[in-house]
Design a protein around this motif. Structure first.
Motif, PDB file in Angstrom:
ATOM      1  N   ARG A  47       0.722  -1.299   0.104  1.00 37.07           N
ATOM      2  CA  ARG A  47      -0.122  -0.004  -0.060  1.00 37.07           C
ATOM      3  C   ARG A  47       0.868   1.213  -0.049  1.00 37.07           C
ATOM      4  O   ARG A  47       0.765   2.130   0.965  1.00 37.07           O
ATOM      5  N   PRO A  48       1.906   1.475  -1.157  1.00 34.87           N
ATOM      6  CA  PRO A  48       2.543   2.730  -1.217  1.00 34.87           C
ATOM      7  C   PRO A  48       1.332   3.961  -1.046  1.00 34.87           C
ATOM      8  O   PRO A  48       0.276   3.865  -1.884  1.00 34.87           O
ATOM      9  N   SER A  49       1.611   5.029  -0.283  1.00 35.34           N
ATOM     10  CA  SER A  49       0.617   5.841  -0.188  1.00 35.34           C
ATOM     11  C   SER A  49       1.207   7.332  -0.446  1.00 35.34           C
ATOM     12  O   SER A  49       1.087   7.771  -1.641  1.00 35.34           O
ATOM     13  N   VAL A  50       1.668   8.042   0.379  1.00 38.19           N
ATOM     14  CA  VAL A  50       1.953   9.496   0.186  1.00 38.19           C
ATOM     15  C   VAL A  50       3.774   9.548  -0.137  1.00 38.19           C
ATOM     16  O   VAL A  50       4.389   8.619   0.247  1.00 38.19           O
ATOM     17  N   ILE A  51       3.761  10.151  -1.360  1.00 37.73           N
ATOM     18  CA  ILE A  51       5.085  10.389  -1.922  1.00 37.73           C
ATOM     19  C   ILE A  51       5.818  11.659  -1.952  1.00 37.73           C
ATOM     20  O   ILE A  51       5.060  12.478  -2.157  1.00 37.73           O
ATOM     21  N   VAL A  52       7.197  11.819  -1.746  1.00 37.96           N
ATOM     22  CA  VAL A  52       7.314  13.056  -1.667  1.00 37.96           C
ATOM     23  C   VAL A  52       8.992  13.051  -2.221  1.00 37.96           C
ATOM     24  O   VAL A  52       9.723  12.249  -2.289  1.00 37.96           O
ATOM     25  N   GLU A  53       9.386  14.516  -2.746  1.00 40.37           N
ATOM     26  CA  GLU A  53      10.858  14.641  -3.263  1.00 40.37           C
ATOM     27  C   GLU A  53      11.721  14.605  -1.910  1.00 40.37           C
ATOM     28  O   GLU A  53      11.771  15.197  -0.934  1.00 40.37           O
ATOM     29  N   GLY A  54      12.670  13.497  -2.121  1.00 42.58           N
ATOM     30  CA  GLY A  54      13.658  13.411  -1.024  1.00 42.58           C
ATOM     31  C   GLY A  54      14.724  14.369  -1.208  1.00 42.58           C
ATOM     32  O   GLY A  54      15.023  15.276  -1.967  1.00 42.58           O
ATOM     33  N   PRO A  55      15.756  14.574  -0.105  1.00 36.56           N
ATOM     34  CA  PRO A  55      16.796  15.430   0.072  1.00 36.56           C
ATOM     35  C   PRO A  55      18.078  14.798  -0.801  1.00 36.56           C
ATOM     36  O   PRO A  55      19.239  15.516  -0.611  1.00 36.56           O
ATOM     37  N   ASP A  56      17.840  13.558  -1.375  1.00 36.67           N
ATOM     38  CA  ASP A  56      18.802  13.054  -1.783  1.00 36.67           C
ATOM     39  C   ASP A  56      18.851  12.194  -3.052  1.00 36.67           C
ATOM     40  O   ASP A  56      19.152  10.978  -3.546  1.00 36.67           O
ATOM     41  N   GLN A  57      18.419  13.040  -4.134  1.00 35.74           N
ATOM     42  CA  GLN A  57      18.209  12.711  -5.555  1.00 35.74           C
ATOM     43  C   GLN A  57      17.371  11.088  -5.756  1.00 35.74           C
ATOM     44  O   GLN A  57      17.521  10.186  -6.410  1.00 35.74           O
ATOM     45  N   ALA A  58      16.181  11.254  -4.968  1.00 40.47           N
ATOM     46  CA  ALA A  58      15.450  10.260  -4.722  1.00 40.47           C
ATOM     47  C   ALA A  58      14.057  10.643  -4.382  1.00 40.47           C
ATOM     48  O   ALA A  58      13.649  11.664  -3.819  1.00 40.47           O
ATOM     49  N   VAL A  59      13.004   9.889  -4.610  1.00 43.67           N
ATOM     50  CA  VAL A  59      11.781  10.229  -3.967  1.00 43.67           C
ATOM     51  C   VAL A  59      11.431   8.898  -2.921  1.00 43.67           C
ATOM     52  O   VAL A  59      11.866   7.927  -3.120  1.00 43.67           O
ATOM     53  N   TRP A  60      10.684   9.371  -1.750  1.00 45.58           N
ATOM     54  CA  TRP A  60      10.318   8.641  -0.817  1.00 45.58           C
ATOM     55  C   TRP A  60       8.901   8.459  -0.777  1.00 45.58           C
ATOM     56  O   TRP A  60       8.221   9.425  -0.850  1.00 45.58           O
ATOM     57  N   PHE A  61       8.441   7.231   0.056  1.00 46.88           N
ATOM     58  CA  PHE A  61       7.215   7.046   0.040  1.00 46.88           C
ATOM     59  C   PHE A  61       6.837   6.236   1.118  1.00 46.88           C
ATOM     60  O   PHE A  61       7.667   5.379   1.572  1.00 46.88           O
ATOM     61  N   THR A  62       5.653   6.373   1.848  1.00 45.86           N
ATOM     62  CA  THR A  62       5.015   5.499   2.790  1.00 45.86           C
ATOM     63  C   THR A  62       4.606   4.143   2.399  1.00 45.86           C
ATOM     64  O   THR A  62       3.770   4.179   1.452  1.00 45.86           O
ATOM     65  N   ARG A  63       4.554   3.267   2.907  1.00 49.79           N
ATOM     66  CA  ARG A  63       4.280   1.814   2.632  1.00 49.79           C
ATOM     67  C   ARG A  63       3.298   1.482   3.849  1.00 49.79           C
ATOM     68  O   ARG A  63       3.844   0.446   4.783  1.00 49.79           O
ATOM     69  N   ASN A  64       2.121   1.698   4.300  1.00 47.21           N
ATOM     70  CA  ASN A  64       1.439   1.434   5.539  1.00 47.21           C
ATOM     71  C   ASN A  64       0.891  -0.001   5.618  1.00 47.21           C
ATOM     72  O   ASN A  64       0.495  -0.331   6.426  1.00 47.21           O
ATOM     73  N   GLY A  65       0.944  -0.562   4.325  1.00 48.84           N
ATOM     74  CA  GLY A  65       0.655  -1.987   4.330  1.00 48.84           C
ATOM     75  C   GLY A  65       1.641  -2.987   4.914  1.00 48.84           C
ATOM     76  O   GLY A  65       1.219  -4.142   5.444  1.00 48.84           O
ATOM     77  N   ASP A  66       2.788  -2.596   4.979  1.00 45.14           N
ATOM     78  CA  ASP A  66       4.020  -3.511   5.338  1.00 45.14           C
ATOM     79  C   ASP A  66       5.018  -2.853   6.259  1.00 45.14           C
ATOM     80  O   ASP A  66       5.991  -3.219   6.474  1.00 45.14           O
ATOM     81  N   ASP A  67       4.530  -1.638   6.756  1.00 40.23           N
ATOM     82  CA  ASP A  67       5.491  -0.827   7.929  1.00 40.23           C
ATOM     83  C   ASP A  67       6.863  -0.515   7.372  1.00 40.23           C
ATOM     84  O   ASP A  67       7.725  -0.881   8.130  1.00 40.23           O
ATOM     85  N   ARG A  68       6.836   0.282   6.269  1.00 35.86           N
ATOM     86  CA  ARG A  68       8.111   0.576   5.687  1.00 35.86           C
ATOM     87  C   ARG A  68       7.831   1.990   5.106  1.00 35.86           C
ATOM     88  O   ARG A  68       6.987   2.419   4.593  1.00 35.86           O
ATOM     89  N   ILE A  69       9.150   2.691   5.024  1.00 36.33           N
ATOM     90  CA  ILE A  69       9.335   3.638   3.926  1.00 36.33           C
ATOM     91  C   ILE A  69      10.412   3.446   2.857  1.00 36.33           C
ATOM     92  O   ILE A  69      11.281   2.985   3.044  1.00 36.33           O
ATOM     93  N   GLY A  70       9.600   3.533   1.711  1.00 40.78           N
ATOM     94  CA  GLY A  70      10.308   3.013   0.607  1.00 40.78           C
ATOM     95  C   GLY A  70      11.016   4.148  -0.194  1.00 40.78           C
ATOM     96  O   GLY A  70      10.866   5.497   0.080  1.00 40.78           O
TER      97      GLY A  70
END
Length: 277
Positions: A47-70
């Protein structure tokens, strides 16, 4: 208005980053771009949900279905950091780390770009923290079930600001130049809170259910009206200045602003819409 169609997934979050427009496909465990690139997370229930521009040449996103930040690097590298509590809202904090709400833990999480994880309790039980943003050197977040806006320092000190309207159900939140805007899903209102805790609320069409918000540089904001299937702009005084229908039953969720002033909106019905005001 133009659209990018997806055959599955239900676009949810949106981020403009690295010269591309990214969206999370919450139902199928994928992240995609408006250009047609699809990244499979090999975790269909994530369940990837909220996604943002990261500070490190990447996008980061929450995965509330399996308790991870991708994380997906612009070079294509894919990774994830474990953090318990159903992470949902996400932002880059004033310290350059990723900060997230932990819906089921009544806590806020911090993940450094190197993968260091810390959690901070919000001090309210059953609050269901939702979206999060940074303003004035602190973290600000909606407390959906506590009917309040939370504020946390990077050291974990919390201040809670109860909303004037009962059963408001705040969800979206976004920092503007002089205040933080937030949505009241259950009360059909949009609000703003200043650094000193002053809250103003503005009425939206009845039954519209405002979901996500993106503040603008001139002091207003854009809102997705989930039940009304539209995108609206509100000026700094709370007046609706424009409305853009997105199609009956489209169920708009996240949105993001591009440098050309276009607004990108994720539609549950399977599209990523681009609205040029």
């Amino acid at each position: 208005m133009s659209r990018t169609e997806f055959t599955d997934g239900g676009p949810y979050g949106v981020a403009v980053a690295g010269g591309e427009v990214w969206t999370t496909l919450v139902h199928t465990g994928r992240v995609a771009t408006a250009a047609g690139r699809v990244i499979d997370l090999d975790a269909p229930g994530s369940r990837p949900s909220v996604i943002v521009e990261g500070p490190d040449q990447a996008v980061w996103f929450t995965r509330n279905g399996d308790d991870r930040i991708g994380r997906i690097g612009y070079d294509g590298a894919l990774s994830a950091v474990e953090i318990a509590g159903a992470p949902y809202g996400l932002c880059v904090g004033p310290d350059g780390a990723l900060w997230c709400t932990l819906m089921n833990a009544d806590a806020i999480g911090r993940v450094s770009v190197d993968g260091e994880v810390r959690t901070y309790p919000i001090g309210t039980t059953g609050a269901f923290p939702a979206m999060i943003t940074t303003f004035g050197g602190d973290l600000w977040f909606t407390l959906n079930q506590a009917n309040a806006i939370g504020r946390m320092t990077v050291d974990g000190a919390v201040t809670t600001h109860p909303l004037p309207t009962s059963v408001a159900g705040p969800v979206g939140i976004s920092a503007g130049p002089d205040a933080v805007w937030f949505t009241e899903l259950l009360a059909d209102r949009v609000g703003r809170i200043t650094a000193d805790g002053t809250i103003e609320e503005f009425t939206l069409p009845e039954g519209s259910k405002p979901h996500a918000v993106a503040a603008t540089t001139e002091g207003g904001c854009w809102l997705t009206l989930w039940a009304a299937a539209s995108l609206v702009h509100v000026d700094a005084r709370g007046n609706v200045t424009s409305e853009h229908p997105l199609g009956e039953g489209s169920e708009p969720h996240g949105l993001s602003l591009a440098e050309d002033n276009a607004v990108w909106v994720a539609l549950e019905t399977g599209s990523l819409a681009r609205v040029q005001p």
